[in-house]
Each structure stands twice: as C-alpha cells, then as structure tokens.
Design a protein around this motif. Structure first.
Motif, PDB file in Angstrom:
ATOM      1  N   ARG A   1       0.830  -1.190   0.000  1.00  0.00           N
ATOM      2  CA  ARG A   1       0.000   0.000   0.000  1.00  0.00           C
ATOM      3  C   ARG A   1       0.873   1.251   0.000  1.00  0.00           C
ATOM      4  O   ARG A   1       2.059   1.199   0.310  1.00  0.00           O
ATOM      5  CB  ARG A   1      -0.928   0.020   1.204  1.00  0.00           C
ATOM      6  CG  ARG A   1      -0.214   0.125   2.551  1.00  0.00           C
ATOM      7  CD  ARG A   1      -1.245   0.218   3.676  1.00  0.00           C
ATOM      8  NE  ARG A   1      -0.625   0.337   4.977  1.00  0.00           N
ATOM      9  CZ  ARG A   1      -0.284   1.501   5.544  1.00  0.00           C
ATOM     10  NH1 ARG A   1      -0.438   2.637   4.884  1.00  0.00           N
ATOM     11  NH2 ARG A   1       0.248   1.524   6.747  1.00  0.00           N
ATOM     12  N   CYS A   2       0.215   2.365  -0.318  1.00  0.00           N
ATOM     13  CA  CYS A   2       0.891   3.651  -0.250  1.00  0.00           C
ATOM     14  C   CYS A   2       0.891   4.144   1.199  1.00  0.00           C
ATOM     15  O   CYS A   2       0.322   3.516   2.087  1.00  0.00           O
ATOM     16  CB  CYS A   2       0.193   4.650  -1.172  1.00  0.00           C
ATOM     17  SG  CYS A   2      -1.487   5.045  -0.624  1.00  0.00           S
ATOM     18  N   LEU A   3       1.487   5.288   1.410  1.00  0.00           N
ATOM     19  CA  LEU A   3       1.612   5.808   2.784  1.00  0.00           C
ATOM     20  C   LEU A   3       0.253   6.073   3.426  1.00  0.00           C
ATOM     21  O   LEU A   3       0.032   5.718   4.588  1.00  0.00           O
ATOM     22  CB  LEU A   3       2.446   7.099   2.761  1.00  0.00           C
ATOM     23  CG  LEU A   3       2.629   7.801   4.107  1.00  0.00           C
ATOM     24  CD1 LEU A   3       3.327   6.889   5.109  1.00  0.00           C
ATOM     25  CD2 LEU A   3       3.420   9.089   3.920  1.00  0.00           C
ATOM     26  N   CYS A   4      -0.677   6.672   2.703  1.00  0.00           N
ATOM     27  CA  CYS A   4      -1.976   7.001   3.305  1.00  0.00           C
ATOM     28  C   CYS A   4      -2.905   5.796   3.359  1.00  0.00           C
ATOM     29  O   CYS A   4      -3.934   5.839   4.037  1.00  0.00           O
ATOM     30  CB  CYS A   4      -2.631   8.165   2.566  1.00  0.00           C
ATOM     31  SG  CYS A   4      -3.331   7.757   0.955  1.00  0.00           S
ATOM     32  N   GLY A   5      -2.574   4.745   2.634  1.00  0.00           N
ATOM     33  CA  GLY A   5      -3.404   3.546   2.642  1.00  0.00           C
ATOM     34  C   GLY A   5      -4.552   3.589   1.657  1.00  0.00           C
ATOM     35  O   GLY A   5      -5.326   2.635   1.563  1.00  0.00           O
ATOM     36  N   GLY A   6      -4.679   4.697   0.932  1.00  0.00           N
ATOM     37  CA  GLY A   6      -5.757   4.793  -0.045  1.00  0.00           C
ATOM     38  C   GLY A   6      -5.569   3.828  -1.198  1.00  0.00           C
ATOM     39  O   GLY A   6      -6.525   3.259  -1.711  1.00  0.00           O
ATOM     40  N   VAL A   7      -4.314   3.639  -1.603  1.00  0.00           N
ATOM     41  CA  VAL A   7      -4.003   2.697  -2.676  1.00  0.00           C
ATOM     42  C   VAL A   7      -3.503   1.402  -2.045  1.00  0.00           C
ATOM     43  O   VAL A   7      -2.509   1.402  -1.312  1.00  0.00           O
ATOM     44  CB  VAL A   7      -2.923   3.253  -3.629  1.00  0.00           C
ATOM     45  CG1 VAL A   7      -2.575   2.217  -4.698  1.00  0.00           C
ATOM     46  CG2 VAL A   7      -3.397   4.552  -4.278  1.00  0.00           C
TER      47      VAL A   7
ATOM     48  N   PHE B   1       1.769   7.462  -9.122  1.00  0.00           N
ATOM     49  CA  PHE B   1       1.888   7.748  -7.688  1.00  0.00           C
ATOM     50  C   PHE B   1       0.502   7.974  -7.100  1.00  0.00           C
ATOM     51  O   PHE B   1      -0.480   8.179  -7.817  1.00  0.00           O
ATOM     52  CB  PHE B   1       2.793   8.962  -7.458  1.00  0.00           C
ATOM     53  CG  PHE B   1       2.346  10.214  -8.166  1.00  0.00           C
ATOM     54  CD1 PHE B   1       2.689  10.453  -9.488  1.00  0.00           C
ATOM     55  CD2 PHE B   1       1.561  11.154  -7.503  1.00  0.00           C
ATOM     56  CE1 PHE B   1       2.264  11.606 -10.145  1.00  0.00           C
ATOM     57  CE2 PHE B   1       1.141  12.318  -8.149  1.00  0.00           C
ATOM     58  CZ  PHE B   1       1.487  12.537  -9.471  1.00  0.00           C
ATOM     59  N   CYS B   2       0.424   7.957  -5.763  1.00  0.00           N
ATOM     60  CA  CYS B   2      -0.836   8.224  -5.089  1.00  0.00           C
ATOM     61  C   CYS B   2      -1.072   9.722  -5.063  1.00  0.00           C
ATOM     62  O   CYS B   2      -0.237  10.479  -4.561  1.00  0.00           O
ATOM     63  CB  CYS B   2      -0.810   7.666  -3.670  1.00  0.00           C
ATOM     64  SG  CYS B   2      -2.265   8.174  -2.714  1.00  0.00           S
ATOM     65  N   GLY B   3      -2.216  10.150  -5.576  1.00  0.00           N
ATOM     66  CA  GLY B   3      -2.524  11.567  -5.649  1.00  0.00           C
ATOM     67  C   GLY B   3      -2.814  12.189  -4.295  1.00  0.00           C
ATOM     68  O   GLY B   3      -2.842  13.412  -4.167  1.00  0.00           O
ATOM     69  N   THR B   4      -3.042  11.371  -3.287  1.00  0.00           N
ATOM     70  CA  THR B   4      -3.289  11.910  -1.949  1.00  0.00           C
ATOM     71  C   THR B   4      -2.000  12.086  -1.170  1.00  0.00           C
ATOM     72  O   THR B   4      -1.707  13.167  -0.674  1.00  0.00           O
ATOM     73  CB  THR B   4      -4.238  10.979  -1.157  1.00  0.00           C
ATOM     74  OG1 THR B   4      -5.485  10.946  -1.825  1.00  0.00           O
ATOM     75  CG2 THR B   4      -4.436  11.495   0.268  1.00  0.00           C
ATOM     76  N   CYS B   5      -1.219  11.032  -1.048  1.00  0.00           N
ATOM     77  CA  CYS B   5      -0.025  11.095  -0.186  1.00  0.00           C
ATOM     78  C   CYS B   5       1.265  11.235  -0.978  1.00  0.00           C
ATOM     79  O   CYS B   5       2.317  11.509  -0.401  1.00  0.00           O
ATOM     80  CB  CYS B   5       0.045   9.880   0.736  1.00  0.00           C
ATOM     81  SG  CYS B   5       0.391   8.327  -0.117  1.00  0.00           S
ATOM     82  N   GLY B   6       1.218  11.040  -2.290  1.00  0.00           N
ATOM     83  CA  GLY B   6       2.413  11.211  -3.099  1.00  0.00           C
ATOM     84  C   GLY B   6       3.333  10.018  -3.160  1.00  0.00           C
ATOM     85  O   GLY B   6       4.386  10.085  -3.809  1.00  0.00           O
TER      86      GLY B   6
HETATM   87 ZN   LIG Z   1      -1.638   7.375  -0.628  1.00  0.00          ZN
END
Ligand SMILES: [Zn+2]
Ligand SMILES: [Zn+2]
Length: 139
Positions: free
Chosen positions: A5-11, A71-76
């Motif tokens: 997952r990405c840092l924010c967990g959205g992805v 990349f994740c558009g929320t956390c980058g």
């Molecule tokens: Zn993210």
C-alpha cells in the motif's frame, strides 16, 4: 502473493506472483521521483498486479516520452513506473510491499549518475547504465 500500500493507505494492491530480485536504480529521474539516493524497483507482470482500492487516486507523470511514473494523488507515494513499449511490465517500488520479502537487491544501475553523497558499500554488481542482463531499464 504479496500485499502492499501507499503511505496514506488509499491505494492498496496485491501481487499475485513470485517477486523478482530488487533492482537499485541511481538514475537522476529516480532520485528526484523518490527524493532518495536511489529507487528500489521490482519488475512484475502487469497481469499479476491487482489493485484492491484507490484506482481513483492514481496519478501519473510522463517523466520521459512513453514512460509514466504512477503515484498516489493523496499522499504522493511513488507506486510504479510503466513504459508504453513494455505495457505488460510494471516496476513496483519495493518499499510499498508488506514484508517479509523473499528477495534482496541484486545490482545497482545507472551508478554513473548516482548521488555523490551516497556510498555504495554492499558489494553488489554496479553498472554505469542499465544493469545487465535486462530487465534493467531506468525504474
Ligand atoms: Zn496514498
Ligand atoms: Zn531510474
């Protein structure tokens, strides 16, 4: 089978295959894209990549013609890169994947452009440009 997952967990995603060895890329694009001295990339088959959530968060940047960095558009968080010429391969960023991993770094690529403040001291093979043999294009 691996999850990540990405840092924010959205992805969130799953990799439905064994992992190839980690390729360390010191090219200047990877350095800027990650904000670190190098990128840690694992090539995977696109068909083995299952996006579990966050499709709407995926953003991308075409860092060179025909090559997108996603990349994740929320956390980058950098997620993977993909080339139009090789659409069936994603180069996933190893730091996203939940451990433990069964693979380790195998080589350093593009050391000719590596950060002068980073010392490579692990004894792995170093290549001025792409690692040999492929797959070893800039991540
Ligand atoms: Zn993210
Ligand atoms: Zn690179």
């Amino acid at each position: 089978m691996h999850t990540g997952r990405c840092l924010c967990g959205g992805v969130r995603f799953r990799i439905e295959s064994e992992l190839a060895p980690i390729q360390i890329c010191h090219c200047s694009q990877c350095r800027r894209a990650q904000g670190t001295p190098f990128a840690s990339n694992i090539p995977i088959k696109a068909a083995a990549f299952r996006l579990l959530s966050g499709a709407e968060l995926l953003s991308s940047f075409e860092s060179s013609p025909g090559k997108r960095r996603v990349f994740c558009g929320t956390c980058g968080s950098p997620l993977y890169s993909q080339k139009d010429a090789v659409p069936d391969v994603l180069r996933i960023r190893a730091g996203l994947i939940d451990g433990p991993l069964e693979v380790r770094p195998v080589a350093h690529a593009y050391v000719a452009s590596k950060a002068d403040w980073w010392c490579i001291a692990d004894g792995l093979p170093q290549f001025e440009g792409p690692a040999i043999p492929p797959p070893s294009t800039p991540g």
